[in-house]
Write a protein that holds these residues in place. Structure first.
Motif, PDB file in Angstrom:
ATOM      1  N   ALA A 257      -8.443  18.754  -6.405  1.00 31.92           N
ATOM      2  CA  ALA A 257      -7.172  18.528  -6.340  1.00 31.92           C
ATOM      3  C   ALA A 257      -6.950  17.296  -6.747  1.00 31.92           C
ATOM      4  O   ALA A 257      -5.807  16.816  -7.264  1.00 31.92           O
ATOM      5  N   LEU A 258      -8.040  16.467  -6.506  1.00 37.47           N
ATOM      6  CA  LEU A 258      -7.822  15.013  -6.770  1.00 37.47           C
ATOM      7  C   LEU A 258      -8.231  14.437  -7.994  1.00 37.47           C
ATOM      8  O   LEU A 258      -8.150  13.645  -8.493  1.00 37.47           O
ATOM      9  N   GLU A 259      -9.107  15.208  -8.736  1.00 33.77           N
ATOM     10  CA  GLU A 259      -9.759  14.788  -9.908  1.00 33.77           C
ATOM     11  C   GLU A 259      -8.925  14.514 -11.144  1.00 33.77           C
ATOM     12  O   GLU A 259      -9.148  13.209 -11.395  1.00 33.77           O
ATOM     13  N   ALA A 260      -7.976  15.045 -11.632  1.00 33.33           N
ATOM     14  CA  ALA A 260      -7.111  14.722 -12.607  1.00 33.33           C
ATOM     15  C   ALA A 260      -6.392  13.422 -12.223  1.00 33.33           C
ATOM     16  O   ALA A 260      -6.223  12.383 -13.135  1.00 33.33           O
ATOM     17  N   ALA A 261      -5.757  13.180 -11.114  1.00 34.37           N
ATOM     18  CA  ALA A 261      -5.060  12.209 -10.682  1.00 34.37           C
ATOM     19  C   ALA A 261      -6.054  10.949 -10.607  1.00 34.37           C
ATOM     20  O   ALA A 261      -5.763   9.742 -10.986  1.00 34.37           O
ATOM     21  N   GLU A 262      -7.403  11.020 -10.214  1.00 36.58           N
ATOM     22  CA  GLU A 262      -8.083  10.048  -9.977  1.00 36.58           C
ATOM     23  C   GLU A 262      -8.644   9.508 -11.502  1.00 36.58           C
ATOM     24  O   GLU A 262      -8.827   8.302 -11.690  1.00 36.58           O
ATOM     25  N   ALA A 263      -8.792  10.556 -12.332  1.00 39.30           N
ATOM     26  CA  ALA A 263      -8.973   9.944 -13.701  1.00 39.30           C
ATOM     27  C   ALA A 263      -7.878   9.234 -14.333  1.00 39.30           C
ATOM     28  O   ALA A 263      -8.159   8.392 -14.993  1.00 39.30           O
TER      29      ALA A 263
ATOM     30  N   LYS B  89       0.850  -1.170  -0.076  1.00 37.08           N
ATOM     31  CA  LYS B  89      -0.220  -0.177  -0.119  1.00 37.08           C
ATOM     32  C   LYS B  89       0.904   1.220   0.016  1.00 37.08           C
ATOM     33  O   LYS B  89       1.810   1.312   0.688  1.00 37.08           O
ATOM     34  N   MET B  90       0.594   2.400  -0.896  1.00 38.51           N
ATOM     35  CA  MET B  90       1.374   3.404  -1.385  1.00 38.51           C
ATOM     36  C   MET B  90       0.706   4.644  -0.994  1.00 38.51           C
ATOM     37  O   MET B  90      -0.480   4.727  -1.584  1.00 38.51           O
ATOM     38  N   LEU B  91       0.947   5.888  -0.237  1.00 40.13           N
ATOM     39  CA  LEU B  91       0.307   6.928  -0.286  1.00 40.13           C
ATOM     40  C   LEU B  91       0.938   7.811  -1.496  1.00 40.13           C
ATOM     41  O   LEU B  91       2.094   7.601  -1.612  1.00 40.13           O
ATOM     42  N   LEU B  92      -0.101   8.136  -2.155  1.00 39.29           N
ATOM     43  CA  LEU B  92       0.158   8.823  -3.336  1.00 39.29           C
ATOM     44  C   LEU B  92      -0.209  10.371  -3.061  1.00 39.29           C
ATOM     45  O   LEU B  92      -1.560  10.631  -3.261  1.00 39.29           O
ATOM     46  N   ALA B  93       0.439  11.307  -2.917  1.00 37.95           N
ATOM     47  CA  ALA B  93       0.347  12.838  -2.380  1.00 37.95           C
ATOM     48  C   ALA B  93       0.367  13.561  -3.605  1.00 37.95           C
ATOM     49  O   ALA B  93       1.149  13.532  -4.322  1.00 37.95           O
ATOM     50  N   VAL B  94      -0.734  14.318  -3.622  1.00 37.25           N
ATOM     51  CA  VAL B  94      -1.343  15.141  -4.808  1.00 37.25           C
ATOM     52  C   VAL B  94      -2.056  16.422  -4.523  1.00 37.25           C
ATOM     53  O   VAL B  94      -2.328  16.416  -3.499  1.00 37.25           O
ATOM     54  N   ASP B  95      -1.791  17.604  -5.294  1.00 36.57           N
ATOM     55  CA  ASP B  95      -2.260  18.645  -4.786  1.00 36.57           C
ATOM     56  C   ASP B  95      -2.896  19.384  -5.907  1.00 36.57           C
ATOM     57  O   ASP B  95      -3.378  20.564  -5.987  1.00 36.57           O
ATOM     58  N   GLY B  96      -3.145  18.534  -7.020  1.00 36.59           N
ATOM     59  CA  GLY B  96      -3.707  19.288  -8.336  1.00 36.59           C
ATOM     60  C   GLY B  96      -2.556  20.008  -9.282  1.00 36.59           C
ATOM     61  O   GLY B  96      -2.938  20.273 -10.330  1.00 36.59           O
ATOM     62  N   SER B  97      -1.266  20.131  -8.841  1.00 41.05           N
ATOM     63  CA  SER B  97      -0.276  20.379  -9.909  1.00 41.05           C
ATOM     64  C   SER B  97       0.231  19.732 -10.790  1.00 41.05           C
ATOM     65  O   SER B  97       0.134  18.479 -10.662  1.00 41.05           O
ATOM     66  N   ALA B  98       0.869  20.119 -11.705  1.00 38.53           N
ATOM     67  CA  ALA B  98       1.339  19.349 -12.824  1.00 38.53           C
ATOM     68  C   ALA B  98       2.507  18.448 -12.341  1.00 38.53           C
ATOM     69  O   ALA B  98       2.709  17.292 -12.451  1.00 38.53           O
ATOM     70  N   CYS B  99       3.300  19.105 -11.179  1.00 37.27           N
ATOM     71  CA  CYS B  99       4.324  18.237 -10.555  1.00 37.27           C
ATOM     72  C   CYS B  99       3.667  17.055  -9.563  1.00 37.27           C
ATOM     73  O   CYS B  99       4.288  16.021  -9.795  1.00 37.27           O
TER      74      CYS B  99
ATOM     75  N   GLY C  82     -13.673  20.944   1.348  1.00 34.94           N
ATOM     76  CA  GLY C  82     -14.144  19.577   0.778  1.00 34.94           C
ATOM     77  C   GLY C  82     -14.008  19.578  -0.573  1.00 34.94           C
ATOM     78  O   GLY C  82     -13.338  18.884  -1.306  1.00 34.94           O
ATOM     79  N   ALA C  83     -14.489  20.749  -1.316  1.00 30.10           N
ATOM     80  CA  ALA C  83     -14.709  20.956  -2.805  1.00 30.10           C
ATOM     81  C   ALA C  83     -13.678  21.156  -3.190  1.00 30.10           C
ATOM     82  O   ALA C  83     -12.882  20.705  -4.248  1.00 30.10           O
TER      83      ALA C  83
END
Length: 144
Positions: free
Chosen positions: A66-72, A2-12, A60-61
């Motif tokens: 911030a998660l949308e692109a990564a989830e897709a 199990k890995m934590l994948l941290a995102v903030d919505g940025s290109a990085c 929450g919104a």
């Protein structure tokens, strides 16, 4: 694993998602906790919000966006994941999530700031690297 994948919505952050997908394609058996953290509200936001419920909905919104692109990306690659939106100081909240979800490793994007700027301002990825009880992979921005 199990890995934590941290995102903030940025290109990085999306570079880190691409890296995680590549690991799975190369044979890594992993499930991800896709995580983002919303920083604490400031006094100004608390004064403007009519009540705590409104402030919580807005936060929450923002986390969901911030998660949308990564989830897709993960869904398109058929990679298993759970999503988590935390609040607080980003590095502290991410390390707490690592512990709470019993993650074996962390993947996080780097902002790509220079050494001096990073030293002066600090960085979430650097703070997670130093505080995490598990290995951390920091994915640098692509040079293309």
């Amino acid at each position: 694993m199990k890995m934590l994948l941290a995102v903030d919505g940025s290109a990085c952050a999306l570079e880190a998602v691409k890296f995680a997908i590549a690991l799975v394609r190369d044979g890594l058996q992993a499930r991800f906790v896709l995580a983002t953290v919303q920083e604490p509200t400031c006094v100004y936001e608390m004064v403007l919000a009519p009540d705590a419920e409104v402030l919580e909905r807005v936060t929450g919104a923002t986390g969901e966006r911030a998660l949308e692109a990564a989830e897709a990306m993960l869904e398109a690659a058929s990679v298993a994941f759970d999503s988590e939106i935390g609040s607080g100081m980003p590095a502290d909240a991410l390390v707490e999530m690592v512990k709470r979800f019993a993650c074996d490793a962390v993947i996080i994007g780097a902002r790509g700031h220079g050494v001096l700027r990073s030293a002066l301002l600090g960085s979430v990825s650097q703070a997670v690297l130093h505080a995490s009880p598990v290995p951390v992979t920091i994915v640098k921005p692509s040079s293309s």
